[in-house]
Motif scaffolding. Structure first.
Motif, mmCIF file in Angstrom:
data_model
loop_
_atom_site.group_PDB
_atom_site.id
_atom_site.type_symbol
_atom_site.label_atom_id
_atom_site.label_comp_id
_atom_site.label_asym_id
_atom_site.label_seq_id
_atom_site.Cartn_x
_atom_site.Cartn_y
_atom_site.Cartn_z
ATOM 1 N N ALA A 1 0.842 -1.205 0.000
ATOM 2 C CA ALA A 1 0.000 0.000 0.000
ATOM 3 C C ALA A 1 0.867 1.241 0.000
ATOM 4 O O ALA A 1 0.599 2.219 -0.707
ATOM 5 C CB ALA A 1 -0.949 -0.022 1.206
ATOM 6 N N MET A 2 1.915 1.191 0.831
ATOM 7 C CA MET A 2 2.788 2.360 0.891
ATOM 8 C C MET A 2 3.533 2.536 -0.434
ATOM 9 O O MET A 2 3.709 3.659 -0.937
ATOM 10 C CB MET A 2 3.777 2.203 2.051
ATOM 11 N N ASN A 3 3.974 1.410 -1.043
ATOM 12 C CA ASN A 3 4.657 1.513 -2.341
ATOM 13 C C ASN A 3 3.721 2.053 -3.414
ATOM 14 O O ASN A 3 4.116 2.878 -4.273
ATOM 15 C CB ASN A 3 5.192 0.158 -2.758
ATOM 16 N N THR A 4 2.493 1.581 -3.382
ATOM 17 C CA THR A 4 1.507 2.069 -4.374
ATOM 18 C C THR A 4 1.278 3.553 -4.228
ATOM 19 O O THR A 4 1.223 4.311 -5.208
ATOM 20 C CB THR A 4 0.189 1.292 -4.205
ATOM 21 N N ALA A 5 1.131 3.989 -2.968
ATOM 22 C CA ALA A 5 0.915 5.425 -2.724
ATOM 23 C C ALA A 5 2.111 6.242 -3.200
ATOM 24 O O ALA A 5 1.971 7.314 -3.792
ATOM 25 C CB ALA A 5 0.647 5.659 -1.245
ATOM 26 N N ARG A 6 3.282 5.703 -2.918
ATOM 27 C CA ARG A 6 4.493 6.409 -3.335
ATOM 28 C C ARG A 6 4.565 6.498 -4.855
ATOM 29 O O ARG A 6 4.876 7.542 -5.440
ATOM 30 C CB ARG A 6 5.712 5.679 -2.783
ATOM 31 N N VAL A 7 4.260 5.393 -5.544
ATOM 32 C CA VAL A 7 4.299 5.386 -7.009
ATOM 33 C C VAL A 7 3.289 6.373 -7.588
ATOM 34 O O VAL A 7 3.566 7.106 -8.536
ATOM 35 C CB VAL A 7 4.057 3.970 -7.550
ATOM 36 N N GLU A 8 2.098 6.386 -6.992
ATOM 37 C CA GLU A 8 1.064 7.311 -7.486
ATOM 38 C C GLU A 8 1.488 8.747 -7.292
ATOM 39 O O GLU A 8 1.256 9.599 -8.156
ATOM 40 C CB GLU A 8 -0.249 7.022 -6.747
ATOM 41 N N ARG A 9 2.119 9.013 -6.129
ATOM 42 C CA ARG A 9 2.581 10.383 -5.899
ATOM 43 C C ARG A 9 3.657 10.766 -6.915
ATOM 44 O O ARG A 9 3.685 11.901 -7.433
ATOM 45 C CB ARG A 9 3.110 10.518 -4.471
ATOM 46 N N ARG A 10 4.525 9.783 -7.198
ATOM 47 C CA ARG A 10 5.573 10.070 -8.172
ATOM 48 C C ARG A 10 4.984 10.285 -9.571
ATOM 49 O O ARG A 10 5.397 11.162 -10.331
ATOM 50 C CB ARG A 10 6.589 8.930 -8.201
ATOM 51 N N GLN A 11 4.015 9.475 -9.940
ATOM 52 C CA GLN A 11 3.374 9.631 -11.240
ATOM 53 C C GLN A 11 2.660 10.985 -11.345
ATOM 54 O O GLN A 11 2.702 11.656 -12.369
ATOM 55 C CB GLN A 11 2.399 8.484 -11.478
ATOM 56 N N LEU A 12 1.970 11.325 -10.216
ATOM 57 C CA LEU A 12 1.283 12.622 -10.197
ATOM 58 C C LEU A 12 2.277 13.768 -10.342
ATOM 59 O O LEU A 12 2.045 14.730 -11.083
ATOM 60 C CB LEU A 12 0.478 12.754 -8.900
ATOM 61 N N ALA A 13 3.395 13.618 -9.593
ATOM 62 C CA ALA A 13 4.427 14.665 -9.693
ATOM 63 C C ALA A 13 5.000 14.728 -11.102
ATOM 64 O O ALA A 13 5.266 15.805 -11.647
ATOM 65 C CB ALA A 13 5.534 14.397 -8.673
ATOM 66 N N SER A 14 5.166 13.523 -11.707
ATOM 67 C CA SER A 14 5.699 13.501 -13.078
ATOM 68 C C SER A 14 4.728 14.151 -14.045
ATOM 69 O O SER A 14 5.114 14.918 -14.941
ATOM 70 C CB SER A 14 5.969 12.054 -13.498
ATOM 71 N N ARG A 15 3.406 13.874 -13.881
ATOM 72 C CA ARG A 15 2.406 14.495 -14.753
ATOM 73 C C ARG A 15 2.399 16.023 -14.569
ATOM 74 O O ARG A 15 2.325 16.790 -15.531
ATOM 75 C CB ARG A 15 1.017 13.915 -14.486
ATOM 76 N N ASP A 16 2.461 16.436 -13.291
ATOM 77 C CA ASP A 16 2.469 17.881 -13.037
ATOM 78 C C ASP A 16 3.711 18.529 -13.656
ATOM 79 O O ASP A 16 3.640 19.628 -14.238
ATOM 80 C CB ASP A 16 2.441 18.147 -11.538
ATOM 81 N N ALA A 17 4.840 17.829 -13.485
ATOM 82 C CA ALA A 17 6.070 18.376 -14.064
ATOM 83 C C ALA A 17 5.971 18.428 -15.587
ATOM 84 O O ALA A 17 6.411 19.394 -16.231
ATOM 85 C CB ALA A 17 7.265 17.521 -13.636
ATOM 86 N N ALA A 18 5.375 17.370 -16.174
ATOM 87 C CA ALA A 18 5.211 17.346 -17.626
ATOM 88 C C ALA A 18 4.306 18.473 -18.084
ATOM 89 O O ALA A 18 4.561 19.140 -19.089
ATOM 90 C CB ALA A 18 4.668 15.986 -18.065
ATOM 91 N N ARG A 19 3.178 18.648 -17.304
ATOM 92 C CA ARG A 19 2.271 19.756 -17.660
ATOM 93 C C ARG A 19 2.989 21.101 -17.553
ATOM 94 O O ARG A 19 2.827 22.001 -18.390
ATOM 95 C CB ARG A 19 1.042 19.736 -16.747
ATOM 96 N N TYR A 20 3.769 21.277 -16.519
ATOM 97 C CA TYR A 20 4.511 22.540 -16.333
ATOM 98 C C TYR A 20 5.497 22.752 -17.467
ATOM 99 O O TYR A 20 5.600 23.847 -18.022
ATOM 100 C CB TYR A 20 5.225 22.522 -14.988
ATOM 101 N N ASP A 21 6.248 21.654 -17.764
ATOM 102 C CA ASP A 21 7.217 21.758 -18.869
ATOM 103 C C ASP A 21 6.519 22.095 -20.177
ATOM 104 O O ASP A 21 6.999 22.910 -20.968
ATOM 105 C CB ASP A 21 7.973 20.441 -19.009
#
Length: 287
Positions: free
Chosen positions: A53-73
């Motif tokens: 569960a913790m790994n899944t949450a971490r992965v989702e946060r990373r994916q979300l951060a990656s999407r946000d970074a991609a949107r920003y870029d």
């Protein structure tokens, strides 16, 4: 019994430690972690669901951060692209404006050059026309002067003072009709016959002169004066310029005379009269 309780408490503590470590790793954003417990695990208990569960949450946060970074870029790239396009548009507009201004200046300069060239051509044409007119006028004046000179050259220098005459008295001849010897030549001819100046000159007298009747005197270029007397009329006045052969009067019977005739005298320097016959012959005419 006491040993069983100790083992159970130790397993619970191990689970709590694992959970704390996983939470800290998730908060720190670590990519993964592993846990190896040397503590005993209570039989029938598993920690895999919690870790997953913790790994899944971490992965989702990373994916979300990656999407946000991609949107920003993407947003940043779009903004930069738009800014670059706007700058390019501004540069193109400036270049176009400069090109238009340069073209206008070039057109104005060309028009000024053409106007200057046209004015120069007009001035040159005007100057050429003026020069041509001046040359034509000069040529005409030269031609006129040449014609006058030619006419003067062809004109007789000396002529007889009248025509249709016969001589009735010569120079030095005596007689009862004169107070002293005759001072000229008498050309008898009908009344009204033209009397002409024998040479070119200026009229110095045109008046009634006593015994000479109506008398005209002409002074010539060499100072010689010729006199024409007994005329019935004058055709010139004092100051008039006459040419050789030009009429100055007409034969008459005025003054001391017995018939119509011209009394002609030659006075060198305007002084004493001389014999007109040799003087006329010297100038190419025979009376």
């Amino acid at each position: 019994m006491a040993k069983h309780r100790l083992t159970r408490r130790t397993g619970i503590r191990g689970v709590q430690l694992v959970g704390l470590t996983a939470a800290l790793a998730a908060a720190a954003g670590t990519s993964a972690f592993s846990f190896t417990s040397t503590s005993p695990v209570v039989a029938g208990t598993s920690i895999n669901p919690t870790i997953e569960a913790m790994n899944t949450a971490r992965v989702e946060r990373r994916q979300l951060a990656s999407r946000d970074a991609a949107r920003y870029d993407l947003s940043l790239a779009t903004t930069q692209k738009n800014q670059a396009a706007e700058q390019a548009r501004i540069r193109a507009a400036k270049l176009a404006a400069n090109a238009t201004l340069t073209a206008r200046r070039a057109a104005t300069l060309q028009a000024a050059k053409q106007a200057a060239a046209a004015k120069a051509a007009a001035d040159a044409a005007k100057a050429a026309a003026a020069a041509k007119a001046a040359a034509a006028a000069k040529a005409a004046a030269s031609a006129k002067a040449a014609a006058i000179a030619k006419a003067a050259a062809l004109a007789p220098k000396v002529v007889l003072p009248t025509t249709g005459y016969h001589l009735t008295a010569r120079f030095g001849q005596g007689g009862g009709r004169w107070a002293h010897n005759h001072t000229g030549l008498d050309f008898a001819a009908p009344i009204g016959t033209p009397v002409r100046s024998v040479m070119a000159g200026v009229v110095t007298q045109a008046a009634f002169a006593g015994a000479y009747g109506r008398q005209v005197k002409v002074r010539h270029a060499d100072g010689t004066v010729t006199s024409y007397s007994h005329m019935s009329a004058f055709t010139v006045s004092v100051g008039a310029k006459v040419s050789a052969g030009e009429q100055v009067g007409a034969i008459g019977v005025t003054g001391n005379t017995t018939g119509p005739h011209l009394h002609f005298e030659v006075l060198p320097g305007g002084g004493t009269a001389i014999d007109p016959e040799p003087w006329l012959r010297q100038h190419g005419v025979n009376p």
